[in-house]
Design a protein around this motif. Structure first.
Motif, PDB file in Angstrom:
ATOM      1  N   UNK A   8       0.819  -1.195   0.000  1.00 16.68           N
ATOM      2  CA  UNK A   8       0.000   0.000   0.000  1.00 16.68           C
ATOM      3  C   UNK A   8       0.861   1.256   0.000  1.00 16.68           C
ATOM      4  N   UNK A   9       1.929   1.238   0.797  1.00 19.58           N
ATOM      5  CA  UNK A   9       2.835   2.385   0.900  1.00 19.58           C
ATOM      6  C   UNK A   9       4.278   1.905   0.907  1.00 19.58           C
ATOM      7  N   UNK A  10       5.156   2.725   0.378  1.00 21.01           N
ATOM      8  CA  UNK A  10       6.597   2.498   0.503  1.00 21.01           C
ATOM      9  C   UNK A  10       7.249   3.804   0.941  1.00 21.01           C
ATOM     10  N   UNK A  11       6.657   4.411   1.968  1.00 19.83           N
ATOM     11  CA  UNK A  11       7.193   5.689   2.414  1.00 19.83           C
ATOM     12  C   UNK A  11       7.733   5.636   3.834  1.00 19.83           C
ATOM     13  N   UNK A  12       6.977   5.169   4.784  1.00 18.73           N
ATOM     14  CA  UNK A  12       7.409   5.152   6.180  1.00 18.73           C
ATOM     15  C   UNK A  12       8.139   3.862   6.518  1.00 18.73           C
ATOM     16  N   UNK A  13       9.110   3.958   7.405  1.00 15.98           N
ATOM     17  CA  UNK A  13       9.858   2.779   7.850  1.00 15.98           C
ATOM     18  C   UNK A  13       9.033   2.067   8.931  1.00 15.98           C
ATOM     19  N   UNK A  14       8.140   1.191   8.469  1.00 17.67           N
ATOM     20  CA  UNK A  14       7.256   0.467   9.385  1.00 17.67           C
ATOM     21  C   UNK A  14       7.206  -0.993   8.967  1.00 17.67           C
ATOM     22  N   UNK A  15       6.355  -1.769   9.580  1.00 15.01           N
ATOM     23  CA  UNK A  15       6.264  -3.215   9.431  1.00 15.01           C
ATOM     24  C   UNK A  15       6.494  -3.807   8.056  1.00 15.01           C
ATOM     25  N   UNK A  16       5.483  -3.778   7.206  1.00  9.77           N
ATOM     26  CA  UNK A  16       5.596  -4.449   5.912  1.00  9.77           C
ATOM     27  C   UNK A  16       6.626  -3.772   5.010  1.00  9.77           C
ATOM     28  N   UNK A  17       6.793  -2.453   5.156  1.00  7.42           N
ATOM     29  CA  UNK A  17       7.788  -1.744   4.355  1.00  7.42           C
ATOM     30  C   UNK A  17       9.199  -2.221   4.684  1.00  7.42           C
ATOM     31  N   UNK A  18       9.488  -2.370   5.965  1.00  8.49           N
ATOM     32  CA  UNK A  18      10.812  -2.840   6.364  1.00  8.49           C
ATOM     33  C   UNK A  18      11.030  -4.301   5.988  1.00  8.49           C
ATOM     34  N   UNK A  19       9.980  -5.093   6.049  1.00 12.94           N
ATOM     35  CA  UNK A  19      10.089  -6.491   5.628  1.00 12.94           C
ATOM     36  C   UNK A  19      10.456  -6.569   4.144  1.00 12.94           C
ATOM     37  N   UNK A  20       9.792  -5.776   3.317  1.00 12.41           N
ATOM     38  CA  UNK A  20      10.096  -5.759   1.884  1.00 12.41           C
ATOM     39  C   UNK A  20      11.539  -5.317   1.655  1.00 12.41           C
ATOM     40  N   UNK A  21      11.976  -4.296   2.376  1.00 11.76           N
ATOM     41  CA  UNK A  21      13.343  -3.803   2.228  1.00 11.76           C
ATOM     42  C   UNK A  21      14.359  -4.875   2.609  1.00 11.76           C
ATOM     43  N   UNK A  22      14.154  -5.547   3.726  1.00  6.75           N
ATOM     44  CA  UNK A  22      15.058  -6.620   4.150  1.00  6.75           C
ATOM     45  C   UNK A  22      15.055  -7.777   3.152  1.00  6.75           C
ATOM     46  N   UNK A  23      13.880  -8.157   2.704  1.00  8.43           N
ATOM     47  CA  UNK A  23      13.766  -9.253   1.745  1.00  8.43           C
ATOM     48  C   UNK A  23      14.435  -8.886   0.421  1.00  8.43           C
ATOM     49  N   UNK A  24      14.247  -7.655  -0.024  1.00  8.40           N
ATOM     50  CA  UNK A  24      14.865  -7.197  -1.272  1.00  8.40           C
ATOM     51  C   UNK A  24      16.386  -7.244  -1.181  1.00  8.40           C
ATOM     52  N   UNK A  25      16.928  -6.818  -0.063  1.00  7.89           N
ATOM     53  CA  UNK A  25      18.392  -6.878   0.121  1.00  7.89           C
ATOM     54  C   UNK A  25      18.891  -8.320   0.051  1.00  7.89           C
ATOM     55  N   UNK A  26      18.204  -9.200   0.724  1.00 11.16           N
ATOM     56  CA  UNK A  26      18.600 -10.614   0.734  1.00 11.16           C
ATOM     57  C   UNK A  26      18.511 -11.213  -0.674  1.00 11.16           C
ATOM     58  N   UNK A  27      17.395 -10.979  -1.354  1.00  8.17           N
ATOM     59  CA  UNK A  27      17.211 -11.551  -2.683  1.00  8.17           C
ATOM     60  C   UNK A  27      18.174 -10.958  -3.703  1.00  8.17           C
ATOM     61  N   UNK A  28      18.557  -9.697  -3.518  1.00 10.25           N
ATOM     62  CA  UNK A  28      19.539  -9.073  -4.408  1.00 10.25           C
ATOM     63  C   UNK A  28      20.875  -9.803  -4.305  1.00 10.25           C
ATOM     64  N   UNK A  29      21.280 -10.131  -3.088  1.00  8.42           N
ATOM     65  CA  UNK A  29      22.528 -10.887  -2.887  1.00  8.42           C
ATOM     66  C   UNK A  29      22.455 -12.265  -3.536  1.00  8.42           C
ATOM     67  N   UNK A  30      21.251 -12.805  -3.647  1.00 13.14           N
ATOM     68  CA  UNK A  30      21.051 -14.124  -4.263  1.00 13.14           C
ATOM     69  C   UNK A  30      20.888 -14.034  -5.776  1.00 13.14           C
ATOM     70  N   UNK A  31      20.869 -12.781  -6.327  1.00  7.99           N
ATOM     71  CA  UNK A  31      20.837 -12.609  -7.764  1.00  7.99           C
ATOM     72  C   UNK A  31      19.469 -12.498  -8.403  1.00  7.99           C
ATOM     73  N   UNK A  32      18.423 -12.292  -7.616  1.00  3.05           N
ATOM     74  CA  UNK A  32      17.077 -12.177  -8.164  1.00  3.05           C
ATOM     75  C   UNK A  32      16.819 -10.769  -8.700  1.00  3.05           C
TER      76      UNK A  32
END
Length: 64
Positions: A8-32
């Motif tokens: 819904x939002x990608x502006x505030x550093x809160x629950x689902x936004x931070x989860x997406x950010x952490x997951x994106x960092x991890x998946x980037x290292x894996x080459x996705x």
């Protein structure tokens, strides 16, 4: 494999936004390839871009 995150939002550093950010960092290292979509962009969207994630607020804007 290309992954599209949606939220819904990608502006505030809160629950689902931070989860997406952490997951994106991890998946980037894996080459996705990743993209993120939200109609409300902000600081988290900027952080995702810094990681190398394509971020859009209109699906028609996606590169692939």
């Amino acid at each position: 494999m290309r992954i599209l995150f949606t939220n819904t939002m990608l502006d505030l550093r809160a629950g689902s936004e931070l989860y997406i950010l952490d997951l994106a960092r991890h998946l980037k290292r894996r080459g996705f390839a990743q993209a993120a979509f939200s109609t409300r962009l902000g600081g988290v969207a900027d952080e995702l871009r810094q990681v190398g994630v394509e971020v859009v607020d209109r699906l028609e804007s996606l590169s692939a």
